[in-house]
Every structure is written in C-alpha cells, then in structure tokens.
Design a protein around this motif. Structure first.
Motif, PDB file in Angstrom:
ATOM      1  N   ASP A 137      68.774  61.563  35.203  1.00  0.00           N
ATOM      2  CA  ASP A 137      67.554  61.277  34.447  1.00  0.00           C
ATOM      3  C   ASP A 137      66.968  59.890  34.702  1.00  0.00           C
ATOM      4  O   ASP A 137      65.928  59.746  35.364  1.00  0.00           O
ATOM      5  CB  ASP A 137      67.848  61.479  32.944  1.00  0.00           C
ATOM      6  CG  ASP A 137      66.601  61.560  32.089  1.00  0.00           C
ATOM      7  OD1 ASP A 137      65.528  61.158  32.574  1.00  0.00           O
ATOM      8  OD2 ASP A 137      66.672  62.021  30.941  1.00  0.00           O
ATOM      9  N   LYS A 143      60.422  54.965  34.858  1.00  0.00           N
ATOM     10  CA  LYS A 143      60.264  54.323  33.552  1.00  0.00           C
ATOM     11  C   LYS A 143      61.243  53.166  33.481  1.00  0.00           C
ATOM     12  O   LYS A 143      62.435  53.347  33.749  1.00  0.00           O
ATOM     13  CB  LYS A 143      60.593  55.303  32.426  1.00  0.00           C
ATOM     14  CG  LYS A 143      59.460  56.194  32.026  1.00  0.00           C
ATOM     15  CD  LYS A 143      59.858  56.921  30.755  1.00  0.00           C
ATOM     16  CE  LYS A 143      58.818  57.900  30.315  1.00  0.00           C
ATOM     17  NZ  LYS A 143      59.279  58.679  29.147  1.00  0.00           N
ATOM     18  N   LYS A 188      69.431  68.992  27.599  1.00  0.00           N
ATOM     19  CA  LYS A 188      68.002  68.816  27.279  1.00  0.00           C
ATOM     20  C   LYS A 188      67.114  69.508  28.324  1.00  0.00           C
ATOM     21  O   LYS A 188      66.199  70.251  27.981  1.00  0.00           O
ATOM     22  CB  LYS A 188      67.675  67.324  27.205  1.00  0.00           C
ATOM     23  CG  LYS A 188      66.194  67.007  27.058  1.00  0.00           C
ATOM     24  CD  LYS A 188      65.857  65.564  27.401  1.00  0.00           C
ATOM     25  CE  LYS A 188      65.766  65.331  28.892  1.00  0.00           C
ATOM     26  NZ  LYS A 188      65.366  63.948  29.251  1.00  0.00           N
ATOM     27  N   LYS A 227      62.909  67.128  37.060  1.00  0.00           N
ATOM     28  CA  LYS A 227      62.201  65.894  36.700  1.00  0.00           C
ATOM     29  C   LYS A 227      61.126  65.581  37.735  1.00  0.00           C
ATOM     30  O   LYS A 227      60.012  65.180  37.380  1.00  0.00           O
ATOM     31  CB  LYS A 227      63.193  64.731  36.555  1.00  0.00           C
ATOM     32  CG  LYS A 227      62.514  63.487  36.027  1.00  0.00           C
ATOM     33  CD  LYS A 227      63.437  62.546  35.305  1.00  0.00           C
ATOM     34  CE  LYS A 227      62.652  61.375  34.735  1.00  0.00           C
ATOM     35  NZ  LYS A 227      63.482  60.441  34.014  1.00  0.00           N
ATOM     36  N   GLU A 237      52.965  59.836  31.899  1.00  0.00           N
ATOM     37  CA  GLU A 237      53.216  60.455  30.596  1.00  0.00           C
ATOM     38  C   GLU A 237      51.978  60.586  29.713  1.00  0.00           C
ATOM     39  O   GLU A 237      51.956  60.164  28.553  1.00  0.00           O
ATOM     40  CB  GLU A 237      54.304  59.665  29.849  1.00  0.00           C
ATOM     41  CG  GLU A 237      54.937  60.477  28.719  1.00  0.00           C
ATOM     42  CD  GLU A 237      56.132  59.788  28.100  1.00  0.00           C
ATOM     43  OE1 GLU A 237      57.245  60.189  28.421  1.00  0.00           O
ATOM     44  OE2 GLU A 237      55.932  58.844  27.328  1.00  0.00           O
ATOM     45  N   ARG A 241      54.753  65.132  30.846  1.00  0.00           N
ATOM     46  CA  ARG A 241      56.009  64.376  30.926  1.00  0.00           C
ATOM     47  C   ARG A 241      56.660  64.171  29.552  1.00  0.00           C
ATOM     48  O   ARG A 241      57.853  63.956  29.450  1.00  0.00           O
ATOM     49  CB  ARG A 241      55.779  63.029  31.636  1.00  0.00           C
ATOM     50  CG  ARG A 241      57.070  62.280  31.878  1.00  0.00           C
ATOM     51  CD  ARG A 241      56.933  61.116  32.829  1.00  0.00           C
ATOM     52  NE  ARG A 241      58.224  60.447  32.973  1.00  0.00           N
ATOM     53  CZ  ARG A 241      58.477  59.495  33.842  1.00  0.00           C
ATOM     54  NH1 ARG A 241      57.540  59.093  34.658  1.00  0.00           N
ATOM     55  NH2 ARG A 241      59.682  58.944  33.917  1.00  0.00           N
ATOM     56  N   LEU A 244      59.914  65.797  28.546  1.00  0.00           N
ATOM     57  CA  LEU A 244      61.221  65.217  28.882  1.00  0.00           C
ATOM     58  C   LEU A 244      61.795  64.419  27.715  1.00  0.00           C
ATOM     59  O   LEU A 244      62.940  64.003  27.745  1.00  0.00           O
ATOM     60  CB  LEU A 244      61.108  64.307  30.112  1.00  0.00           C
ATOM     61  CG  LEU A 244      60.829  64.987  31.453  1.00  0.00           C
ATOM     62  CD1 LEU A 244      60.582  63.947  32.537  1.00  0.00           C
ATOM     63  CD2 LEU A 244      61.981  65.887  31.854  1.00  0.00           C
ATOM     64  N   ASN A 245      60.957  64.182  26.707  1.00  0.00           N
ATOM     65  CA  ASN A 245      61.426  63.424  25.544  1.00  0.00           C
ATOM     66  C   ASN A 245      61.927  64.341  24.430  1.00  0.00           C
ATOM     67  O   ASN A 245      62.067  63.903  23.287  1.00  0.00           O
ATOM     68  CB  ASN A 245      60.307  62.537  25.008  1.00  0.00           C
ATOM     69  CG  ASN A 245      59.911  61.485  26.014  1.00  0.00           C
ATOM     70  OD1 ASN A 245      60.764  60.933  26.703  1.00  0.00           O
ATOM     71  ND2 ASN A 245      58.621  61.217  26.137  1.00  0.00           N
TER      72      ASN A 245
HETATM   73  N1  GLY Z   1      63.539  60.370  30.205  1.00  0.00           N
HETATM   74  C1  GLY Z   1      62.185  60.707  29.988  1.00  0.00           C
HETATM   75  C2  GLY Z   1      61.275  60.402  31.128  1.00  0.00           C
HETATM   76  O1  GLY Z   1      61.688  59.884  32.137  1.00  0.00           O
HETATM   77  O2  GLY Z   1      60.121  60.684  31.048  1.00  0.00           O
END
Ligand code: GLY
Ligand code: NAD
Length: 366
Positions: A137, A143, A188, A227, A237, A241, A244-245
C-alpha cells in the motif's frame, strides 16, 4: 523478477519485486544516476537488519552514500523528526541530483517522501518498503505525510517515487504483529472490489501467515495492481481514490485518540469492520457480510473491538466523532464515508446521520 508499471503520464514509474533485491537496487542507481549520492533514510530496527546489506552493495558499485536513522514508530512522522533530518542532511551536503531512499515501513516512506518533496524544492526519491503494509500500500501512489497534534497525515504532499523496489524476503524478520497489521490493508483491498480475492484470503490464511512465498507474491502483486488502477484514474484523490480509504476515517480518529500508540493496520482492522457495520445499519450490506468479515479478522488475530486496541482507554464517542470531522475526507464538517454493498462492493457516501454513527461505534465497546 516481477515488474509493474504505475502509469501516471510524466510521473510514471516501475515497481520491481524480487528476493534479495539490494544488489539490483545498487546496480540501477549506478546506471540511472551516475555520480549521484544515495541518501538513505531508515529507522533503528530496519537499520539492524538491512542497512549494511544495502550499503555494501552500493559500495561494491562505487556509489557514494549517507544514511540517517530515526526512532521506529508513528511518532517519527512529526515536524520534529522532519526538521532534525533535514538539518542533518543539509549539513552533510546535498544537491538536486542526489536520490533519497526510504528504507523501511510506511512511517519511513511517508516521512522520507514528504522530506524529498520539499528539500531543495524536491529531489528524487525511491521506496524500498520492508513491511507488508508498505509493500502492498503505502510505497505506491505518492501520498506522503506527517501527523500533527490535531490529526493524522494532515501535512503532506502528493509526490511520486521514481521507483519502488520490493524484497518480500524482508518480511521474514518482520514481527508477526506488524505482518498482521499490514494484512488488515490487504483485507481492505478485497472488501473494496474483489470478493473472489477475499474468499481466497479466507481460505489460504494459514499458508499466508507462514509466509508461503507463492501467497506473499500473489498478495503483493494483486494489491499493487489494484492500487495502480485506482491511482491512474485519480492520482490526487478527487473521487475514486477515496475508496482506498475504506475504514480509514474511523481508523485515523482512533489512532489520534490513542496518541498514535497503536499500529495503523490494527486501527484499520476495527475501522473496516465499523464501516461494514454502518453499511449494514443503513441497509447496504447484509448481516452475513458483516459476520464473514468479522470472523476472518478474528481468526487472523486482528482486533475487532475498541478494547483490543487499548485496554485502559476511556473511549468517548463525542471525541471520536470530532476527530473524524477533522479528517481530510470531510468537507465543511460533513464526513465522507466509504461504505460497502457487501464484500467487494465499496462506494462513497456523504450525509451520514450522526446518531447512527454513534450507535455504530458504541457496538464496538464490548
Ligand atoms: N492508502 C490510501 C491511498 O494511498 O490512497
Ligand atoms: P512502520 O513503518 O512503523 O513499521 C512497523 C514496525 O516494523 C517498525 O517498528 C519498524 O521498525 C519495523 N520494521 C519494518 N520493517 C521491518 C523488517 N523487515 N523487519 C523487522 N522490523 C521491521 O509501520 P507500517 O505499518 O509499515 O506503516 C504504517 C504507516 O503507513 C502509518 O503511518 C500510515 O499512516 C502509513 N500509510 C501510508 C499510506 C500511503 O499511501 N502513504 C498508506 C497506508 C499507510
């Protein structure tokens, strides 16, 4: 060797996956950045296991390097360690052609990535993730962040690495609890959009927890490809995106409530279960989905209740919800949730009734 492309126009890069990767990393540095210094940022635990192996290979390839070490753990994602590190790096001498290597877990990746994005207005940065969480991840997608007293990851940048080198063999020295914390992020991914993957995880957990190579490679490549697809669609985001949270709005508030004395992945385990419970209460998910997920997390020995995150914390609902409202995903105090229409079907939802949210969290007290 496995090679996966993260396709982001001029920010594109490759992820390389291979056992005993340090020699390859050093060779790539020599070839791609001739004459440039490698600046390694790591923590004291990772240093013990892997720093010499990396630096020996750099020396063998005549690459000059400096290494810097921080204390292990979330507390190092702070203004304080950022300032300390930058001072030390600048004093030793650094220029824009040098390359920063983040050697460690998600804490090192987030901190070193943020530092790289602001030092000299940005210098190249490469991830060598050594925890399951960072391999599936945090090393992918650009990020970077540090925490503030008010909340988690509130100061940061989007700054893509130039490459990611993953050596799954580093998981051998990773403490079991850290492996499990990373596994929560793996679960997740399956809850977001892949029921088949969830079923496979559920069926194969014994081999996975015994670090069967085939399973580890499948897990890392599956998660990275998922991802990569999402980040390609929405690097900054704006919408997709956010999926992913899943579980993270809860998790970040819980981590902050515990003053970060809890593993991120453990908070994510409770967070994704809370998200599923909320989805069930709103009629999106079935009871069965909730129980299947709960059973899998429980049998994986991941926390499923608040008291498993901390025995002596006096949890206050109001305070948890306040923390959720300062999350980056909230807009004018309105929290944006990632909910699911069952396992493998996550979606974004605004305007959740605060009373229902309270009732959901209360169910995790005992
Ligand atoms: N872990 C969430 C992201 O990279 O968007
Ligand atoms: P971590 O970096 O704190 O590593 C966990 C522990 O394992 C540390 O004590 C570390 O010293 C030790 N360790 C690391 N590799 C080891 C190895 N191979 N052998 C022995 N010990 C080893 O924690 P983490 O779980 O990797 O990362 C959590 C962080 O990642 C959180 O701050 C979270 O917010 C962040 N995160 C970021 C993103 C992103 O997209 N940037 C995504 C998810 C999580």
């Amino acid at each position: 060797m496995i090679k996966i492309r993260i396709d982001l126009a001029k920010n594109s890069y490759y992820i390389f996956l291979k056992n005993n990767i340090f020699n390859y990393v050093a060779k790539c540095h020599k070839k791609n950045y001739p004459g440039c210094r490698a600046i390694i940022i790591t923590d004291n635990n990772v240093k013990k296991f892997y720093l010499t192996s990396f630096t020996n290979n750099l020396s063998k390839n005549n690459v000059k390097f400096n290494s810097y070490c921080v204390f292990p753990g979330e507390k190092s994602k702070s203004f304080h360690s950022l300032e300390n590190l930058t001072d030390k790096i600048i004093k030793k001498g650094v220029n824009r052609n040098d390359v920063i290597y983040a050697l460690g877990g998600g804490v090192i990746g987030d901190l070193a990535g943020f530092l790289s994005s602001i030092l000299l207005r940005g210098i190249k940065f490469i991830q060598i993730p050594t925890t399951l969480l960072s391999q599936v991840d945090s090393s992918v997608g650009g990020k970077t962040a540090i925490n503030t007293k008010i909340g988690k990851n509130l100061v940061g940048t989007f700054f893509q690495p130039s490459a990611v080198f993953i050596d799954p063999n580093t998981l051998i020295t990773l403490p079991k609890k850290e492996f499990l914390a990373g596994y929560a992020e793996v679960v997740k991914y399956s809850i977001i959009d892949d029921k088949l993957f969830f079923n496979w995880l559920n069926k194969n957990s014994k081999d996975t927890f015994n670090l069967k190579s085939e399973n580890i490679y499948k897990i890392i490549t599956t998660c990275i490809k998922k991802k990569a697809k999402i980040v390609k669609l929405d690097e900054k985001e704006k919408k997709t995106r956010m999926l992913l949270n899943l579980g993270h709005t809860f998790a970040h508030a819980l981590e902050n409530e515990l003053n970060y004395k809890v593993r991120h992945g453990e908070a994510v385990s409770v967070g994704i279960l809370m998200a599923m419970k909320l989805s069930q209460k709103l009629g999106y998910a079935k009871k069965e989905d909730y129980y299947v997920l709960e059973n899998h997390l429980k049998s994986s020995k991941l926390p499923i209740k608040l008291k498993q995150l901390s025995n002596n914390k006096n949890w206050q609902i109001k305070s948890i919800i306040n923390k959720m409202q300062t999350d980056k995903k909230s807009y004018k105090g309105n929290i944006q949730f990632i909910l699911c229409k069952g396992i493998g079907a996550a979606f974004i939802k605004k305007d959740i009734d605060t009373n229902l949210l309270k009732k959901t969290i209360e169910e995790f007290y005992i």
